[in-house]
Motif scaffolding. Structure first.
Motif, PDB file in Angstrom:
ATOM      1  N   ASP A  55       0.873  -1.238  -0.136  1.00 17.08           N
ATOM      2  CA  ASP A  55       0.025   0.028  -0.121  1.00 17.08           C
ATOM      3  C   ASP A  55       0.743   1.348   0.197  1.00 17.08           C
ATOM      4  N   LEU A  56       0.411   2.268  -0.679  1.00 17.52           N
ATOM      5  CA  LEU A  56       1.108   3.442  -0.711  1.00 17.52           C
ATOM      6  C   LEU A  56       0.110   4.685  -0.869  1.00 17.52           C
ATOM      7  N   GLU A  57      -0.094   5.346   0.267  1.00 18.38           N
ATOM      8  CA  GLU A  57      -0.808   6.745   0.351  1.00 18.38           C
ATOM      9  C   GLU A  57      -0.220   7.649  -0.295  1.00 18.38           C
ATOM     10  N   ASN A  58      -1.071   8.408  -1.073  1.00 15.40           N
ATOM     11  CA  ASN A  58      -0.701   9.586  -1.797  1.00 15.40           C
ATOM     12  C   ASN A  58       0.403   9.276  -2.704  1.00 15.40           C
ATOM     13  N   VAL A  59       0.172   8.589  -3.679  1.00 18.10           N
ATOM     14  CA  VAL A  59       1.210   8.064  -4.614  1.00 18.10           C
ATOM     15  C   VAL A  59       1.214   9.321  -5.758  1.00 18.10           C
ATOM     16  N   ASP A  60       0.227  10.037  -5.839  1.00 16.03           N
ATOM     17  CA  ASP A  60       0.356  11.190  -6.719  1.00 16.03           C
ATOM     18  C   ASP A  60       1.106  12.343  -6.077  1.00 16.03           C
ATOM     19  N   LEU A  61       1.268  12.348  -4.776  1.00 17.43           N
ATOM     20  CA  LEU A  61       2.174  13.780  -4.201  1.00 17.43           C
ATOM     21  C   LEU A  61       3.440  13.129  -4.297  1.00 17.43           C
ATOM     22  N   ARG A  62       3.721  11.841  -4.261  1.00 17.30           N
ATOM     23  CA  ARG A  62       5.057  11.263  -3.978  1.00 17.30           C
ATOM     24  C   ARG A  62       5.776  11.479  -5.682  1.00 17.30           C
ATOM     25  N   VAL A  63       4.909  11.055  -6.522  1.00 15.31           N
ATOM     26  CA  VAL A  63       5.495  10.999  -7.657  1.00 15.31           C
ATOM     27  C   VAL A  63       5.828  12.534  -8.319  1.00 15.31           C
ATOM     28  N   ALA A  64       4.889  13.578  -7.928  1.00 15.97           N
ATOM     29  CA  ALA A  64       4.925  14.833  -8.295  1.00 15.97           C
ATOM     30  C   ALA A  64       6.164  15.470  -7.436  1.00 15.97           C
ATOM     31  N   ALA A  65       6.246  14.987  -6.277  1.00 11.73           N
ATOM     32  CA  ALA A  65       7.355  15.659  -5.549  1.00 11.73           C
ATOM     33  C   ALA A  65       8.971  15.033  -6.181  1.00 11.73           C
ATOM     34  N   PHE A  66       8.952  13.816  -6.676  1.00 11.96           N
ATOM     35  CA  PHE A  66      10.176  13.137  -7.387  1.00 11.96           C
ATOM     36  C   PHE A  66      10.381  14.056  -8.633  1.00 11.96           C
ATOM     37  N   LEU A  67       9.345  14.091  -9.396  1.00 14.40           N
ATOM     38  CA  LEU A  67       9.665  14.874 -10.604  1.00 14.40           C
ATOM     39  C   LEU A  67       9.650  16.510 -10.467  1.00 14.40           C
ATOM     40  N   GLY A  68       9.500  17.066  -9.296  1.00  9.64           N
ATOM     41  CA  GLY A  68       9.734  18.419  -8.998  1.00  9.64           C
ATOM     42  C   GLY A  68       8.572  19.164  -9.679  1.00  9.64           C
ATOM     43  N   SER A  69       7.275  18.898  -9.518  1.00  9.45           N
ATOM     44  CA  SER A  69       6.199  19.528 -10.021  1.00  9.45           C
ATOM     45  C   SER A  69       5.104  19.542  -9.001  1.00  9.45           C
ATOM     46  N   GLU A  70       4.207  20.540  -9.454  1.00 10.95           N
ATOM     47  CA  GLU A  70       2.814  20.497  -8.604  1.00 10.95           C
ATOM     48  C   GLU A  70       2.000  19.236  -8.968  1.00 10.95           C
ATOM     49  N   THR A  71       1.166  18.718  -8.241  1.00  9.36           N
ATOM     50  CA  THR A  71       0.398  17.527  -8.432  1.00  9.36           C
ATOM     51  C   THR A  71      -0.485  17.763  -9.834  1.00  9.36           C
ATOM     52  N   ASP A  72      -1.071  19.212  -9.939  1.00  4.28           N
ATOM     53  CA  ASP A  72      -1.699  19.441 -11.349  1.00  4.28           C
ATOM     54  C   ASP A  72      -0.964  19.077 -12.333  1.00  4.28           C
ATOM     55  N   ASP A  73       0.182  19.290 -12.306  1.00  4.94           N
ATOM     56  CA  ASP A  73       1.021  18.894 -13.838  1.00  4.94           C
ATOM     57  C   ASP A  73       1.306  17.405 -13.928  1.00  4.94           C
ATOM     58  N   VAL A  74       0.978  16.700 -13.208  1.00  2.00           N
ATOM     59  CA  VAL A  74       1.212  15.238 -13.175  1.00  2.00           C
ATOM     60  C   VAL A  74      -0.176  14.343 -13.475  1.00  2.00           C
ATOM     61  N   VAL A  75       0.018  13.644 -14.623  1.00  2.00           N
ATOM     62  CA  VAL A  75      -1.126  12.681 -14.953  1.00  2.00           C
ATOM     63  C   VAL A  75      -0.568  11.254 -14.867  1.00  2.00           C
ATOM     64  N   ILE A  76      -1.186  10.540 -13.912  1.00  2.00           N
ATOM     65  CA  ILE A  76      -0.715   9.005 -13.837  1.00  2.00           C
ATOM     66  C   ILE A  76      -1.745   8.207 -14.897  1.00  2.00           C
ATOM     67  N   SER A  77      -1.013   7.967 -15.945  1.00  2.00           N
ATOM     68  CA  SER A  77      -2.004   7.150 -17.166  1.00  2.00           C
ATOM     69  C   SER A  77      -2.304   5.946 -16.679  1.00  2.00           C
ATOM     70  N   ASP A  78      -1.453   5.033 -16.442  1.00  2.00           N
ATOM     71  CA  ASP A  78      -1.764   3.617 -16.057  1.00  2.00           C
ATOM     72  C   ASP A  78      -0.593   2.984 -14.884  1.00  2.00           C
ATOM     73  N   LEU A  79      -1.147   1.903 -14.537  1.00  2.00           N
ATOM     74  CA  LEU A  79      -0.074   1.108 -13.494  1.00  2.00           C
ATOM     75  C   LEU A  79       0.044  -0.502 -14.196  1.00  2.00           C
ATOM     76  N   ALA A  80       1.261  -0.886 -13.712  1.00  2.00           N
ATOM     77  CA  ALA A  80       1.473  -2.344 -14.087  1.00  2.00           C
ATOM     78  C   ALA A  80       2.315  -2.945 -12.834  1.00  2.00           C
ATOM     79  N   VAL A  81       1.973  -4.237 -12.591  1.00  2.00           N
ATOM     80  CA  VAL A  81       3.068  -4.992 -11.413  1.00  2.00           C
ATOM     81  C   VAL A  81       3.928  -5.784 -12.072  1.00  2.00           C
ATOM     82  N   HIS A  82       5.196  -5.592 -11.832  1.00  2.00           N
ATOM     83  CA  HIS A  82       6.061  -6.666 -12.200  1.00  2.00           C
ATOM     84  C   HIS A  82       5.972  -7.999 -11.756  1.00  2.00           C
ATOM     85  N   PRO A  83       5.823  -8.942 -12.534  1.00  2.00           N
ATOM     86  CA  PRO A  83       4.933 -10.277 -12.091  1.00  2.00           C
ATOM     87  C   PRO A  83       6.179 -11.170 -11.145  1.00  2.00           C
ATOM     88  N   ARG A  84       7.241 -10.711 -11.265  1.00  2.00           N
ATOM     89  CA  ARG A  84       8.232 -11.476 -10.254  1.00  2.00           C
ATOM     90  C   ARG A  84       8.511 -10.681  -9.096  1.00  2.00           C
TER      91      ARG A  84
END
Lengths: 364, 333
Positions: A55-84
């Motif tokens: 579980d990871l709360e606030n994944v949008d905030l975390r990704v935005a912080a990592f990319l150095g952006s406001e959350t409004d400027d970040v769109v998460i299109s899709d997710l996939a889980v590595h099978p291994r």
């Protein structure tokens, strides 16, 4: 990776769309602007995962912080889980237009840390998925442009400026890998057709994506060719459950999907009025296969695969319609992926933020 | 820390922090990022150099975004990345269809912009409003997948097909999105940003009136051709039996000569998409030619040459026909 026809180079993504894992940890990534699908060796460094949830709360905030952006400027299109490793991959757009960057992000399933997946000098392959005419096809779109684009045509005293360029695109809405082929559902920005492409993988030089014209019969009386919004293979890849932009849930047998034929699916469920399907996943519970359908109007919908097989085609547009289903009280879920055998990972919107939540399959 | 400022290092933008010890941690965060546990700092590399440190981000600083500089766990500065002074120049250059009356089962509209637009923001900036200016909620297909052309200048907007197609629950319970005899407007807000992140020069809208249902295949047999004279560059003119889809008209019609070779020239879709003109590059020769029609060509309600959009299986008239190109022959006089 040579057995999959990958060569080292730069994965030049212009828009980060749907993603899905294929064989040997190869990630398929759809790029709707350049009308390509990339197969990328993501070289996942993680150890083999156990059966723990993630579980990871606030994944949008975390990704935005990592990319150095406001959350409004970040769109998460899709997710996939590595099978291994069970590391989570997110297809992300940061910023807008030409100034924007497309990023593939990896979230570590052990500690939730975030890195971007290298896309330069990595083994990859690509295939073009455009319906747009090939360069040697005369049928390019000719439009009358604004300004100084295009070429001038002199006709008597008149000068007409014309622009020859394809404006037609096919937006990938979902993709899945099944036994040597990538199945791709798309939405054209022009004709309202229903096509499911079957692209052999490894991609070959003379790849000819089979366009399968897909129909469904609604309530025994009306036939529809509408685009597939999301789909999930099940029964070891022998069946597909597809959900349309206009909500019917339809079963196809993969064996029936022969190129050049008209495929008519069996409508087995309706998701209800003013509702959009968003994503589907299959999982096993009590030794039986089930499907989960994320949708815009209700909680997560659970359907038993054996009920799909038993369901006669719908004949009346009255409620309740189609296969028995349970609606879980889980709202705001837009994306789903298997997280090992015991969990399904959901991207869930809640309180204005996005969260990654592992749903225990035994409790669904 | 004595000073923090925007700088460059090896041709890349960076933040320079002066007066920072070798062993002290330096992190950069978007100022808006809340203090939650485990929040990553901005990706980048730190180059230390004799009491100063340059933070070179992996992803470029975003214009107009304020950044916090955290040294040794303490916020020491907030700097906003300057936004170049750019003018709003992008505008809506066309909304299609251009016919005032549209069928009740209208399926799609196109919006053309003068420059590349940003993706992911359509839902907030494009809407259908009624005669009183109120948004008609649930008319457009809600979709996270926006339908842009490759140049992101033409946007396709779909009306909710589940409300148009008979036999579906949305149609049964909620009914058609449009009511006959009413009017509506497609509105594009001036706050819609182009690819540079700059709003439009102004908003745009187009007024429509709702007519009857259209549930017939497109019928080229009912088209009227005005045949040009040979040895001239007069236009071939084709009048349709009803308005057709603007997007498909640009690629579904072509003119060939007797040998099947494409005749080069300039096609034009006339106002209201009721006719089409083709002006050749070279004068016509007095030999048979053909207008070739791609069977994909649709009208405003999504009916094509080969099938009706919403087919009643019990109606023999609705039977689909083979989707093969149709030709209409003509010979310049």
């Amino acid at each position: 990776m040579s057995e999959y026809g990958l060569g080292v180079g730069t994965v030049d993504i212009r828009s980060a769309g749907p993603i899905a894992f294929g064989p040997a940890g190869i990630l398929f990534l759809a790029d709707n602007i350049s009308a390509k699908i990339f197969a990328v060796d993501v070289a996942d460094p993680g150890p083999d995962a156990g059966s723990e949830p993630f579980d990871l709360e606030n994944v949008d905030l975390r990704v935005a912080a990592f990319l150095g952006s406001e959350t409004d400027d970040v769109v998460i299109s899709d997710l996939a889980v590595h099978p291994r490793s069970h590391n989570v991959y997110l297809s992300v757009q940061r910023g807008r237009g030409d100034g924007g960057r497309q990023v593939l992000v990896r979230v570590d399933s052990l500690d939730g840390s975030i890195v971007d997946v290298p896309l330069v000098d990595v083994p990859h392959a690509e295939v073009t998925i455009a319906d747009a005419p090939a360069p040697d096809d005369d049928r390019v779109d000719i439009t009358l442009p604004q300004g100084t684009e295009g070429e001038e045509l002199h006709i008597g005293e008149r000068t007409i400026r014309i622009l020859r360029q394809p404006v037609r695109t096919s937006t990938v809405t979902d993709l899945a890998y099944v036994e040597g082929a990538l199945l791709v559902a798309g939405l054209s920005n022009e004709e309202f057709s229903s096509k499911l492409r079957r692209i052999p993988f490894p991609f070959s030089d003379d790849v000819r994506a089979n366009n399968l014209e897909i129909f469904h019969v609604s309530h025994g009386k009306w036939e529809t060719a509408a685009p597939i919004r999301t789909f999930v293979p099940y029964d070891g890849g022998r069946s597909i459950l597809a959900s349309y932009t206009c909500t019917p849930v339809v079963h196809f047998s993969l064996a029936d999907l022969t190129p050049g034929t008209k495929v008519v699916g069996r409508t087995v469920a309706e998701l209800g009025a003013m509702n959009q399907p968003l994503d589907m996943v299959s999982f096993t519970q009590g030794g039986e296969e089930h499907l989960l359908v994320a949708n815009s109007a209700h909680g997560l919908i659970k359907i038993a695969c054996r009920d799909i097989d038993r369901q006669a085609p719908l004949t009346e547009p009255s409620e309740p319609v189609g296969v028995p289903r349970e609606t879980e009280d889980l709202q705001g879920i837009t994306r789903l992926a298997n997280l090992g055998a015991n969990h399904v990972l959901a991207l869930q919107a809640n309180d204005g933020r996005l969260h990654l939540r592992a749903l225990k399959t035994a409790s669904l | 820390v004595t000073r923090v400022f925007w700088s460059h290092r090896d041709g890349e933008d960076c933040l320079r922090i002066e007066g920072v010890g070798e062993s002290v941690t330096v992190e950069v965060r978007p100022y808006s990022a809340p203090a939650i546990e485990g929040l990553p700092s901005m990706a980048g590399r730190l180059v230390r150099d004799d009491g100063s440190a340059d933070f070179v981000p992996r992803f470029a600083f975003a214009e107009g975004t304020p950044y916090s500089v955290v040294v040794g766990g303490v916020d020491v500065a907030v700097l906003t990345r300057p936004r170049p002074d750019v003018q709003a120049t992008t505008e809506v250059i066309g909304i299609f269809p251009t016919s005032t009356e549209v069928p009740r089962n209208l399926l799609r509209l196109y919006i053309w912009f003068s420059a590349q637009m940003s993706e992911g923001y359509v839902a907030d900036h494009v809407r259908i409003v009624d005669v009183g200016g109120h948004e008609m909620v649930g008319v457009l297909l809600p979709s996270e997948h926006e339908l842009w052309d490759g140049g992101r200048r033409r946007l396709t907007v779909l009306l909710d097909p589940a409300r148009i197609k008979r036999g579906l629950v949305s149609h049964h319970e909620v009914g058609y999105p449009l009511a006959p005899g009413t009017s509506f407007r497609l509105v594009v807000d001036d706050t819609f940003c182009d690819a540079r992140g700059i709003p439009l020069r102004g908003g745009a809208e187009r007024h429509y009136e709702v007519g009857a249902l259209e549930r017939r295949r497109v019928e080229p047999d009912r088209w009227a051709l005005t045949v040009p004279s040979s040895h001239t560059k007069e236009a071939l003119s084709v009048a349709f039996e009803r308005p057709l889809d603007h997007g498909l008209l640009t690629r579904c019609l072509r003119v060939t000569d007797r040998g099947g070779q494409l005749v080069d020239g300039a096609p034009e879709v006339a106002p209201e998409e009721r006719s089409w003109r083709f002006t050749p590059r070279e004068p016509w020769v007095a030999r048979p030619h053909a207008l070739v029609i791609d069977p994909l060509l649709e009208d405003l309600a999504g009916n094509s040459l080969s099938r009706v959009f919403d087919r009643d299986l019990t109606d023999a008239e609705d039977e689909p026909v083979e989707p093969v190109p149709r030709t209409i022959e003509f010979c310049p006089r």
